[in-house]
Design a protein around this motif. Structure first.
Motif, PDB file in Angstrom:
ATOM      1  N   ALA A  97      14.317  46.777 -22.765  1.00  0.00           N
ATOM      2  CA  ALA A  97      15.324  45.941 -21.927  1.00  0.00           C
ATOM      3  C   ALA A  97      15.150  46.279 -20.728  1.00  0.00           C
ATOM      4  N   GLN A  98      15.544  45.123 -19.649  1.00  0.00           N
ATOM      5  CA  GLN A  98      15.430  45.486 -18.175  1.00  0.00           C
ATOM      6  C   GLN A  98      16.151  46.654 -17.675  1.00  0.00           C
ATOM      7  N   ALA A  99      17.374  46.954 -18.414  1.00  0.00           N
ATOM      8  CA  ALA A  99      18.257  48.038 -17.748  1.00  0.00           C
ATOM      9  C   ALA A  99      18.654  49.216 -19.018  1.00  0.00           C
ATOM     10  N   PRO A 100      18.903  50.238 -18.495  1.00  0.00           N
ATOM     11  CA  PRO A 100      19.016  51.283 -19.797  1.00  0.00           C
ATOM     12  C   PRO A 100      20.301  50.606 -20.691  1.00  0.00           C
ATOM     13  N   ILE A 101      19.843  51.199 -21.956  1.00  0.00           N
ATOM     14  CA  ILE A 101      20.874  50.709 -22.878  1.00  0.00           C
ATOM     15  C   ILE A 101      21.899  51.965 -23.103  1.00  0.00           C
ATOM     16  N   SER A 102      22.903  51.112 -23.749  1.00  0.00           N
ATOM     17  CA  SER A 102      24.132  52.365 -23.872  1.00  0.00           C
ATOM     18  C   SER A 102      24.140  52.940 -25.208  1.00  0.00           C
ATOM     19  N   GLU A 103      24.905  53.867 -25.247  1.00  0.00           N
ATOM     20  CA  GLU A 103      25.018  54.587 -26.629  1.00  0.00           C
ATOM     21  C   GLU A 103      25.534  53.798 -27.395  1.00  0.00           C
ATOM     22  N   LYS A 104      26.490  52.869 -27.473  1.00  0.00           N
ATOM     23  CA  LYS A 104      26.903  51.913 -28.419  1.00  0.00           C
ATOM     24  C   LYS A 104      25.836  51.018 -28.854  1.00  0.00           C
ATOM     25  N   GLN A 105      25.154  50.628 -27.981  1.00  0.00           N
ATOM     26  CA  GLN A 105      23.785  49.581 -28.130  1.00  0.00           C
ATOM     27  C   GLN A 105      23.032  50.358 -29.201  1.00  0.00           C
ATOM     28  N   ARG A 106      22.702  51.865 -28.966  1.00  0.00           N
ATOM     29  CA  ARG A 106      21.555  52.541 -29.762  1.00  0.00           C
ATOM     30  C   ARG A 106      22.184  52.669 -31.159  1.00  0.00           C
ATOM     31  N   ARG A 107      23.755  52.837 -31.170  1.00  0.00           N
ATOM     32  CA  ARG A 107      24.145  52.976 -32.589  1.00  0.00           C
ATOM     33  C   ARG A 107      23.924  51.609 -33.296  1.00  0.00           C
ATOM     34  N   LEU A 108      24.138  50.608 -32.661  1.00  0.00           N
ATOM     35  CA  LEU A 108      24.048  49.306 -33.372  1.00  0.00           C
ATOM     36  C   LEU A 108      22.881  49.006 -33.796  1.00  0.00           C
ATOM     37  N   ILE A 109      21.679  49.224 -32.787  1.00  0.00           N
ATOM     38  CA  ILE A 109      20.431  49.265 -33.338  1.00  0.00           C
ATOM     39  C   ILE A 109      19.985  49.877 -34.355  1.00  0.00           C
ATOM     40  N   ILE A 110      20.277  51.064 -34.646  1.00  0.00           N
ATOM     41  CA  ILE A 110      19.891  51.985 -35.762  1.00  0.00           C
ATOM     42  C   ILE A 110      20.772  51.516 -36.898  1.00  0.00           C
ATOM     43  N   ARG A 132       7.915  53.379 -50.034  1.00  0.00           N
ATOM     44  CA  ARG A 132       9.345  53.739 -49.623  1.00  0.00           C
ATOM     45  C   ARG A 132       9.671  52.876 -48.355  1.00  0.00           C
ATOM     46  N   ASN A 133      11.092  52.494 -48.230  1.00  0.00           N
ATOM     47  CA  ASN A 133      11.453  51.581 -46.921  1.00  0.00           C
ATOM     48  C   ASN A 133      12.548  52.466 -46.391  1.00  0.00           C
ATOM     49  N   SER A 134      12.737  53.090 -45.082  1.00  0.00           N
ATOM     50  CA  SER A 134      13.858  53.528 -44.474  1.00  0.00           C
ATOM     51  C   SER A 134      13.509  53.635 -43.091  1.00  0.00           C
ATOM     52  N   CYS A 135      14.947  53.851 -42.311  1.00  0.00           N
ATOM     53  CA  CYS A 135      15.017  53.976 -41.075  1.00  0.00           C
ATOM     54  C   CYS A 135      15.061  55.063 -40.644  1.00  0.00           C
ATOM     55  N   GLU A 136      14.281  56.007 -40.089  1.00  0.00           N
ATOM     56  CA  GLU A 136      14.267  57.265 -39.624  1.00  0.00           C
ATOM     57  C   GLU A 136      15.036  57.761 -38.285  1.00  0.00           C
ATOM     58  N   GLY A 137      15.482  56.869 -37.822  1.00  0.00           N
ATOM     59  CA  GLY A 137      16.371  57.186 -36.375  1.00  0.00           C
ATOM     60  C   GLY A 137      15.876  57.021 -35.256  1.00  0.00           C
ATOM     61  N   TRP A 138      16.339  57.305 -34.096  1.00  0.00           N
ATOM     62  CA  TRP A 138      16.033  57.280 -32.696  1.00  0.00           C
ATOM     63  C   TRP A 138      14.986  58.099 -32.445  1.00  0.00           C
ATOM     64  N   ARG A 139      13.946  57.561 -31.429  1.00  0.00           N
ATOM     65  CA  ARG A 139      12.746  58.305 -31.207  1.00  0.00           C
ATOM     66  C   ARG A 139      12.644  58.027 -29.689  1.00  0.00           C
ATOM     67  N   ASP A 140      11.932  58.950 -28.836  1.00  0.00           N
ATOM     68  CA  ASP A 140      11.727  58.875 -27.747  1.00  0.00           C
ATOM     69  C   ASP A 140      10.383  57.825 -27.449  1.00  0.00           C
ATOM     70  N   ALA A 141      10.737  56.929 -26.325  1.00  0.00           N
ATOM     71  CA  ALA A 141       9.487  55.830 -26.352  1.00  0.00           C
ATOM     72  C   ALA A 141       8.052  56.291 -25.953  1.00  0.00           C
ATOM     73  N   ALA A 142       8.159  57.477 -24.988  1.00  0.00           N
ATOM     74  CA  ALA A 142       6.987  57.773 -24.611  1.00  0.00           C
ATOM     75  C   ALA A 142       6.101  58.679 -25.773  1.00  0.00           C
ATOM     76  N   SER A 143       6.970  59.391 -26.582  1.00  0.00           N
ATOM     77  CA  SER A 143       6.345  59.950 -27.912  1.00  0.00           C
ATOM     78  C   SER A 143       5.691  58.744 -28.713  1.00  0.00           C
ATOM     79  N   ALA A 144       6.316  57.447 -28.961  1.00  0.00           N
ATOM     80  CA  ALA A 144       5.978  56.729 -29.883  1.00  0.00           C
ATOM     81  C   ALA A 144       4.705  56.003 -29.049  1.00  0.00           C
ATOM     82  N   LEU A 145       4.819  55.904 -27.881  1.00  0.00           N
ATOM     83  CA  LEU A 145       3.397  55.257 -27.326  1.00  0.00           C
ATOM     84  C   LEU A 145       2.195  56.107 -27.595  1.00  0.00           C
ATOM     85  N   ALA A 146       2.577  57.593 -27.401  1.00  0.00           N
ATOM     86  CA  ALA A 146       1.657  58.583 -27.478  1.00  0.00           C
ATOM     87  C   ALA A 146       1.110  58.560 -28.987  1.00  0.00           C
TER      88      ALA A 146
END
Length: 154
Positions: A97-110, A132-146
Motif C-alpha cells: 500500500a502507499q501508506a501503512p496499513i492498520s491492525e484492522k486491515q491486517r486482520r481482514l487480510i488474514i 495441503r492448502n492453508s494460511c500461515e499468518g502474517w509475516r515480515d515483508a523484508a523476510s519474504a523478500l529475502a
C-alpha cells in the motif's frame, strides 16, 4: 491474536497488476486464465517481476487501495506478507500500500486468505491436485523478500 509489528521502513517494490480489485477473473503474469471466482477480488492482485517466489512464479503481491487496471505497474511499499501453503508449497504474498496499513486491515487480510485457502483446497480437490492448502499468518515483508530469488535480467 498478538499485536503485529509494522516496520519503520517498508521496502519499495514494483508490482504489475494482473487482477484488478473487483474482478472475478484471476489471470497469471503470462495473462493465462487461472480461474473464475464466484466472488469479486477485494484487492488488486499482481506480482513482482524482480523476484521469483518459492513456487517458481513471480513473487505474489496484493495492492490495497483503489482499483488499478490489468497490466498497470505501480511502485508501492510492502508493509508485510501473508504466508500461504498452496498445494503443499509455501509461498509469500506481499501486502502493499502507499501508506501503512492498520491492525484492522491486517486482520481482514488474514481472514480473507484463510477463506481463500479453504476455497483453493476445494478447487484443488475438484481438479485432482494434491497437497495441503492453508494460511500461515502474517509475516515480515523484508523476510519474504529475502526468501525470494532475485531475477537477473541481461
Amino acid at each position: 491474536m498478538h499485536s503485529l509489528s509494522i516496520p519503520e521502513q517498508a521496502p519499495l517494490v514494483d508490482v504489475i497488476i494482473e487482477t484488478p480489485r473487483g474482478s472475478f477473473v484471476k489471470r497469471s503474469a503470462a495473462d493465462k486464465l487461472d480461474f473464475i471466482s464466484p466472488l469479486p477480488c477485494p484487492f488488486n492482485y499482481g506480482s513482482i517481476p524482480a523476484y521469483l517466489g518459492s513456487d517458481g512464479d513471480f513473487l505474489d503481491a496484493v495492492v490495497l487501495g483503489p482499483r488499478l487496471s490489468s497490466g498497470s505497474s505501480i511502485s508501492v511499499y510492502a508493509w508485510g506478507a501473508v504466508g500461504m501453503i498452496d498445494g503443499g508449497v509455501y509461498e509469500d504474498k506481499l501486502i502493499c500500500a502507499q501508506a501503512p496499513i492498520s491492525e484492522k486491515q491486517r486482520r481482514l487480510i488474514i481472514l480473507f486468505f484463510m477463506v481463500y485457502a479453504k476455497a483453493k483446497y476445494l478447487l484443488n480437490l475438484f481438479t485432482g491436485q494434491k497437497g495441503r492448502n492453508s494460511c500461515e499468518g502474517w509475516r515480515d515483508a523484508a523476510s519474504a523478500l529475502a526468501r525470494a530469488t532475485p531475477c537477473i535480467y541481461d
